[in-house]
Design a protein around this motif. Structure first.
Motif, mmCIF file in Angstrom:
data_model
loop_
_atom_site.group_PDB
_atom_site.id
_atom_site.type_symbol
_atom_site.label_atom_id
_atom_site.label_comp_id
_atom_site.label_asym_id
_atom_site.label_seq_id
_atom_site.Cartn_x
_atom_site.Cartn_y
_atom_site.Cartn_z
ATOM 1 N N THR A 157 -53.564 -57.350 18.079
ATOM 2 C CA THR A 157 -52.604 -56.819 19.109
ATOM 3 C C THR A 157 -51.376 -56.863 18.635
ATOM 4 O OG1 THR A 157 -54.366 -57.497 20.811
ATOM 5 C CG2 THR A 157 -52.007 -56.676 21.394
ATOM 6 N N THR A 158 -50.612 -55.595 18.670
ATOM 7 C CA THR A 158 -49.265 -55.525 18.393
ATOM 8 C C THR A 158 -48.392 -55.339 19.414
ATOM 9 O OG1 THR A 158 -49.534 -53.104 17.835
ATOM 10 C CG2 THR A 158 -49.840 -54.652 15.941
ATOM 11 N N SER A 159 -48.903 -54.884 20.433
ATOM 12 C CA SER A 159 -48.083 -54.426 21.784
ATOM 13 C C SER A 159 -48.922 -54.803 23.099
ATOM 14 C CB SER A 159 -47.675 -53.049 21.594
ATOM 15 O OG SER A 159 -47.088 -52.586 22.611
ATOM 16 N N LEU A 160 -48.231 -55.336 23.940
ATOM 17 C CA LEU A 160 -48.980 -55.337 25.291
ATOM 18 C C LEU A 160 -47.985 -54.906 26.366
ATOM 19 C CD1 LEU A 160 -49.387 -59.334 25.081
ATOM 20 C CD2 LEU A 160 -51.216 -57.589 24.894
ATOM 21 N N LYS A 161 -48.768 -54.152 27.385
ATOM 22 C CA LYS A 161 -48.094 -53.490 28.557
ATOM 23 C C LYS A 161 -48.555 -54.082 29.961
ATOM 24 C CE LYS A 161 -47.044 -49.348 28.015
ATOM 25 N NZ LYS A 161 -45.468 -49.233 27.902
ATOM 26 N N LEU A 162 -47.663 -54.345 30.689
ATOM 27 C CA LEU A 162 -47.755 -54.407 32.389
ATOM 28 C C LEU A 162 -47.305 -53.200 33.142
ATOM 29 C CD1 LEU A 162 -46.349 -58.169 32.288
ATOM 30 C CD2 LEU A 162 -48.676 -57.538 32.232
ATOM 31 N N TYR A 163 -47.957 -53.024 34.154
ATOM 32 C CA TYR A 163 -47.427 -52.250 35.172
ATOM 33 C C TYR A 163 -47.356 -53.138 36.379
ATOM 34 C CZ TYR A 163 -48.550 -48.423 31.808
ATOM 35 O OH TYR A 163 -48.601 -47.629 30.777
ATOM 36 N N ILE A 164 -46.140 -53.135 36.846
ATOM 37 C CA ILE A 164 -45.794 -54.021 37.880
ATOM 38 C C ILE A 164 -45.322 -53.380 39.061
ATOM 39 C CG2 ILE A 164 -44.469 -56.034 38.888
ATOM 40 C CD1 ILE A 164 -44.641 -57.073 35.792
ATOM 41 N N ASN A 165 -45.730 -53.360 40.361
ATOM 42 C CA ASN A 165 -45.129 -52.747 41.408
ATOM 43 C C ASN A 165 -43.516 -53.193 41.373
ATOM 44 O OD1 ASN A 165 -44.014 -52.638 44.252
ATOM 45 N ND2 ASN A 165 -46.344 -52.044 44.718
ATOM 46 N N ASN A 166 -42.642 -52.250 41.545
ATOM 47 C CA ASN A 166 -41.279 -52.287 41.860
ATOM 48 C C ASN A 166 -40.778 -53.218 42.774
ATOM 49 O OD1 ASN A 166 -41.077 -50.611 43.668
ATOM 50 N ND2 ASN A 166 -40.156 -48.936 42.158
ATOM 51 N N LYS A 167 -41.753 -53.526 43.851
ATOM 52 C CA LYS A 167 -41.285 -54.315 44.902
ATOM 53 C C LYS A 167 -41.840 -55.710 44.755
ATOM 54 C CE LYS A 167 -40.884 -50.544 48.269
ATOM 55 N NZ LYS A 167 -41.622 -50.132 49.329
ATOM 56 N N ASN A 168 -42.548 -56.168 43.574
ATOM 57 C CA ASN A 168 -43.016 -57.429 43.497
ATOM 58 C C ASN A 168 -42.188 -58.118 42.407
ATOM 59 O OD1 ASN A 168 -44.468 -59.538 42.621
ATOM 60 N ND2 ASN A 168 -46.420 -58.507 42.194
ATOM 61 N N GLN A 169 -40.994 -58.829 42.858
ATOM 62 C CA GLN A 169 -39.851 -59.180 42.334
ATOM 63 C C GLN A 169 -40.456 -60.457 41.540
ATOM 64 O OE1 GLN A 169 -36.875 -57.864 41.943
ATOM 65 N NE2 GLN A 169 -36.921 -59.124 40.144
ATOM 66 N N ALA A 170 -41.245 -61.269 42.148
ATOM 67 C CA ALA A 170 -41.957 -62.471 41.458
ATOM 68 C C ALA A 170 -42.479 -62.234 40.182
ATOM 69 C CB ALA A 170 -43.223 -63.371 42.447
ATOM 70 N N SER A 171 -43.255 -60.997 40.137
ATOM 71 C CA SER A 171 -44.198 -60.538 38.932
ATOM 72 C C SER A 171 -43.205 -60.007 37.888
ATOM 73 C CB SER A 171 -45.185 -59.782 39.431
ATOM 74 O OG SER A 171 -45.990 -59.600 38.395
ATOM 75 N N ILE A 172 -42.113 -59.366 38.586
ATOM 76 C CA ILE A 172 -41.257 -58.782 37.493
ATOM 77 C C ILE A 172 -40.450 -60.203 36.824
ATOM 78 C CG2 ILE A 172 -38.933 -57.605 37.387
ATOM 79 C CD1 ILE A 172 -40.192 -55.711 39.591
ATOM 80 N N ASN A 173 -40.121 -61.041 37.713
ATOM 81 C CA ASN A 173 -39.440 -62.196 37.039
ATOM 82 C C ASN A 173 -40.384 -62.827 36.060
ATOM 83 O OD1 ASN A 173 -37.374 -61.662 38.578
ATOM 84 N ND2 ASN A 173 -37.629 -63.203 40.469
ATOM 85 N N LEU A 174 -41.433 -63.004 36.311
ATOM 86 C CA LEU A 174 -42.578 -63.645 35.428
ATOM 87 C C LEU A 174 -42.673 -62.840 34.129
ATOM 88 C CD1 LEU A 174 -44.811 -65.727 34.857
ATOM 89 C CD2 LEU A 174 -46.306 -64.263 35.847
ATOM 90 N N ALA A 175 -42.680 -61.741 34.202
ATOM 91 C CA ALA A 175 -42.828 -60.734 33.124
ATOM 92 C C ALA A 175 -41.743 -60.880 32.054
ATOM 93 C CB ALA A 175 -43.200 -59.155 33.368
ATOM 94 N N VAL A 176 -40.551 -60.898 32.645
ATOM 95 C CA VAL A 176 -39.072 -60.877 32.107
ATOM 96 C C VAL A 176 -39.002 -62.368 31.491
ATOM 97 C CG1 VAL A 176 -36.755 -60.901 32.170
ATOM 98 C CG2 VAL A 176 -37.997 -58.861 33.320
ATOM 99 N N GLY A 177 -39.461 -63.383 32.102
ATOM 100 C CA GLY A 177 -39.367 -64.601 31.734
ATOM 101 C C GLY A 177 -40.221 -64.969 30.526
#
Length: 157
Positions: free
Chosen positions: A117-137
């Motif tokens: 695998t060379t690239s991974l993608k997530l689609y996250i609800n823009n109101k789910n700040q905990a998941s956004i923080n996790l992805a960025v972290g």
């Protein structure tokens, strides 16, 4: 090379258990998790994205176990041109303890190292700040807004 069609994939602190979407084991485990609606929504979103973008099968649903207890859900799409879509849900009772980071990091590392695998993608609800923080972290970068609700996050090998 790694194989996502095996029954179990041990990844250090967690184990992924591949399940059939309609198996008794899968249904029972999901019914015990408090986020059944989130899991159903996850199926709908990712099934639509995979079908639209790739015309392929639904992919690879896994239950996540830690110390013989179901603690989450992980979806790994089929691979297309080196890219996979991931989705994850951490069981409510174990949130805030770093398990989401363990899940996302362990699976990402495995896919990059063992599955070409060379690239991974997530689609996250823009109101789910905990998941956004996790992805960025975990090293994912915001790249797209798909429909005003879901934002795309990418990570490259």
């Amino acid at each position: 090379m790694g194989d996502l069609n095996v029954g179990k994939i041990p990844l250090g602190k967690i184990t992924l258990e591949k399940v059939n979407l309609h198996s008794d084991c899968h249904i029972k485990a999901i019914d015990t998790m408090r986020d059944k609606n989130a899991i159903d929504m996850c199926y709908d979103i990712y099934e639509d994205i995979a079908a639209e973008r790739r015309g392929q099968s639904f992919g690879n649903p896994f239950l996540v176990k830690q110390d013989s207890k179901y603690v989450g859900y992980m979806y790994v799409s089929d691979q297309y041109d080196g890219e996979r879509i991931l989705a994850y849900i951490v069981e409510e009772s174990v949130r805030g303890k770093g398990l989401g980071k363990v899940m996302l990091t362990s699976v990402s590392d495995y896919l990059f190292k063992c599955c070409d695998t060379t690239s991974l993608k997530l689609y996250i609800n823009n109101k789910n700040q905990a998941s956004i923080n996790l992805a960025v972290g975990c090293g994912f970068n915001k790249t797209t807004v798909t429909d005003g609700v879901l934002c795309g996050y990418d990570k490259k090998r």
